[in-house]
Design a protein around this motif. Structure first.
Motif, PDB file in Angstrom:
ATOM      1  N   TYR A 233       7.182 -39.381  55.776  1.00  0.00           N
ATOM      2  CA  TYR A 233       8.616 -39.432  56.037  1.00  0.00           C
ATOM      3  C   TYR A 233       9.202 -38.035  56.210  1.00  0.00           C
ATOM      4  CZ  TYR A 233       8.122 -38.827  50.982  1.00  0.00           C
ATOM      5  OH  TYR A 233       7.726 -38.399  49.735  1.00  0.00           O
ATOM      6  N   ASP A 234      10.298 -37.973  56.975  1.00  0.00           N
ATOM      7  CA  ASP A 234      10.951 -36.688  57.230  1.00  0.00           C
ATOM      8  C   ASP A 234      12.376 -36.694  56.689  1.00  0.00           C
ATOM      9  OD1 ASP A 234      12.483 -38.166  59.064  1.00  0.00           O
ATOM     10  OD2 ASP A 234      11.179 -37.635  60.741  1.00  0.00           O
ATOM     11  N   ALA A 235      13.070 -35.583  56.889  1.00  0.00           N
ATOM     12  CA  ALA A 235      14.421 -35.415  56.342  1.00  0.00           C
ATOM     13  C   ALA A 235      15.385 -36.451  56.915  1.00  0.00           C
ATOM     14  CB  ALA A 235      14.932 -34.003  56.625  1.00  0.00           C
ATOM     15  N   GLY A 236      15.233 -36.763  58.196  1.00  0.00           N
ATOM     16  CA  GLY A 236      16.123 -37.747  58.814  1.00  0.00           C
ATOM     17  C   GLY A 236      15.969 -39.123  58.196  1.00  0.00           C
ATOM     18  N   GLN A 237      14.733 -39.509  57.881  1.00  0.00           N
ATOM     19  CA  GLN A 237      14.501 -40.810  57.266  1.00  0.00           C
ATOM     20  C   GLN A 237      15.041 -40.846  55.842  1.00  0.00           C
ATOM     21  OE1 GLN A 237      10.263 -40.902  57.896  1.00  0.00           O
ATOM     22  NE2 GLN A 237      10.436 -42.232  59.683  1.00  0.00           N
ATOM     23  N   ILE A 238      14.977 -39.710  55.146  1.00  0.00           N
ATOM     24  CA  ILE A 238      15.537 -39.640  53.795  1.00  0.00           C
ATOM     25  C   ILE A 238      17.058 -39.810  53.844  1.00  0.00           C
ATOM     26  CG2 ILE A 238      15.958 -38.100  51.827  1.00  0.00           C
ATOM     27  CD1 ILE A 238      13.125 -37.054  52.191  1.00  0.00           C
ATOM     28  N   GLN A 239      17.694 -39.198  54.836  1.00  0.00           N
ATOM     29  CA  GLN A 239      19.146 -39.352  54.975  1.00  0.00           C
ATOM     30  C   GLN A 239      19.516 -40.800  55.276  1.00  0.00           C
ATOM     31  OE1 GLN A 239      21.576 -37.125  54.252  1.00  0.00           O
ATOM     32  NE2 GLN A 239      19.803 -35.960  53.506  1.00  0.00           N
ATOM     33  N   ARG A 240      18.673 -41.477  56.053  1.00  0.00           N
ATOM     34  CA  ARG A 240      18.927 -42.901  56.332  1.00  0.00           C
ATOM     35  C   ARG A 240      18.786 -43.717  55.055  1.00  0.00           C
ATOM     36  NH1 ARG A 240      19.439 -47.006  59.744  1.00  0.00           N
ATOM     37  NH2 ARG A 240      18.120 -48.854  59.486  1.00  0.00           N
TER      38      ARG A 240
END
Length: 497
Positions: free
Chosen positions: A213-220
């Protein structure tokens, strides 16, 4: 005397129970090594599965799937080499050439081996130390401006501990990704903050998060779960020490760092301390339950389920339970899968079995009592389900588990609704809704609003019925959970506008 099997690119040491591939040492599970040695004892001969089960697993009854697991483990170690040939519907054969060496039992000299590669080792050590120094300096000067706040305990509502990104590149550590996550979750005594493992995996699925997972998925994930804290980590190994890069994401800032230790348990302990000092989580010490997930078979089963191969996942998890009859985490996952498939009679067998296991331990019981009561309810045994529902409420008066307090009240309401007592059911549903809203459990909130709509339908109150259907639709839109409704058997037609 001991025996070594020496091939072109490998040495298999029978005494040490290990495999050397181009100077790299690999350890395997005892049964896997026994299977390997048995195949080596019959080179180029087809050994059928029944024979392997009789010779290697003679002390326990298991399914054929366990052979596949061991063969897969060995093939990962011998990657790029053809050593074991599969003969469909017949069995397996060792096909790689080797010579058999019988030698006196001696312990290898680490000093001699080290001296042989001393120059290379020092060069590698120097390079790695320079890299670590640069990394630490970079981390220091590029921290978030708010990182100084990390020493202040943050008021938290929901904390997600994600699977650890595994960079160990070793087949023996396949369990690490979810093992570290589960160990941290079970060490946290404040379950009102820490999200349980199954809910974390479910939320990751809803957020369409990959294993890397990346930062964008964590924000989601923050957006659709109303999380307050998300913990990510990555494990690697340098110069004999394990290294854990961690990043604790808060709503307004981040805290990150590097932990090094000679054992994975040490890494977990230190990260648990950091998490406790940075949030409101209170540690309850190492949980014996957390050790149950340290199983490659468990991880393999979960991965199969995530790939849509649920029948294979169920078969593998059943085999694991036969091998580890006290593996509570395996029981929970297996029962959930069977319930999802509507196989409540089969799920009931396992829920009854695990309850008997729990009675001999001090482990929390509410999660399994709920599953057992729900199985009875779905099978139409309302009297027995009601009795277990009462016992569940008694357990939850002691155990701190707000999720299952919500589930317990939901089940209580469903039982009352089945007995055509809609007013009493509504009281239970309201308490359940309060719990699910408290922990921002979107699926639970949606389900309860639908159930309340059914209760008002029994009471012929169309206005209230429509009100709760509208509330359910609002939750679905807000948390973007359309793709999870079917998974939880929420009646989709009820939510169509």
């Amino acid at each position: 005397m001991t025996v070594k099997y020496i091939g072109d690119n490998f040495v298999i040491d029978e005494l040490a129970h290990c495999i050397y591939i181009a100077e790299h040492k690999h350890t395997v599970r005892p049964k896997t090594f026994d299977l390997l040695v048995y195949l080596l004892s019959k080179p180029n001969q087809i050994v059928d599965k029944a024979q392997l089960l009789a010779q290697v697993w003679d002390d326990v009854t298991v399914e054929e799937q366990v052979i596949f697991q061991s063969i897969t483990e060995l093939r990962k170690i011998f990657a790029g080499q053809t050593v074991i040939q599969t003969h469909p519907r017949k069995g397996y054969a060792w096909v790689a050439p080797f010579v058999l060496e019988k030698i006196q039992v001696e312990k290898p000299s680490p000093q001699f081996k080290a001296s042989k590669y001393l120059g290379k080792k020092w060069l590698m050590a120097s390079a790695v130390l320079v890299f670590i120094s640069i990394l630490m300096i970079f981390s220091y000067f590029h921290r978030d401006d708010n990182i100084s706040k990390s020493n202040v305990k943050q008021p938290t509502q929901t904390i997600f501990i994600l699977p650890t990104k595994n960079k160990l590149m070793d087949a023996n550590f396949g369990w690490v990704s979810m093992g570290i996550m589960d160990s941290l979750i079970t060490q946290a005594g404040d379950h009102s903050n820490i999200m349980p493992l199954d809910y974390v995996l479910l939320s990751m699925r809803n957020a369409q998060m990959t294993r890397d997972y990346d930062a964008g998925q964590i924000q989601r994930l923050f957006k659709i779960t109303n999380a307050s804290v998300v913990v990510e980590s990555e494990i690697s190994r340098i110069l004999g020490e394990y290294q854990l890069l961690y990043q604790i994401h808060f709503l307004t800032h981040q805290q990150r760092g590097v932990i090094q230790h000679t054992s994975i348990e040490g890494l977990i302990s230190r990260l648990a301390d950091i998490l406790a000092n940075s949030t409101n989580v209170q540690l309850a010490g190492q949980s014996t339950q957390s050790k149950t997930i340290y199983s490659e078979m468990f991880v393999e089963a979960v991965l199969l389920s995530q790939q849509g191969k649920l029948a294979d996942a169920i078969q593998l998890m059943q085999t694991l339970i036969k091998l580890e009859p006290t593996n509570i985490a395996a029981y929970k996952m297996l029962i959930d899968w069977l319930q999802y498939l509507g196989k409540y009679a089969q799920a009931l067998v396992f829920s009854q079995q695990v309850i008997e296991v729990l009675e001999q331990s001090n482990l929390p019981k509410s999660e399994l009592y709920y599953r057992h009561a729900y199985n009875l309810f779905k099978l139409g045994d309302i009297a027995a389900a009601t009795e277990y529902s009462k016992q569940l409420n008694q357990l939850l008066a002691v155990e701190n588990n707000p999720y299952y307090l919500g589930f317990a009240k939901q089940l209580e309401g469903e039982l009352l609704l089945e007995q055509e007592q809609p007013n009493a059911a509504l009281q239970a549903f309201k308490l359940s809704l309060q719990q699910f809203e408290r922990v921002s459990f979107s699926i639970g909130m949606t389900s309860i609003h639908c159930l309340m709509a059914k209760a008002y339908q029994q009471l012929n109150q169309a206005e209230q019925q429509d009100k709760h259907l509208q509330a359910a639709r609002k939750v679905v839109r807000e948390y973007e959970i359309h793709n999870l409704l079917g998974l939880f058997r929420i009646e989709l037609d009820m939510l169509e506008n």
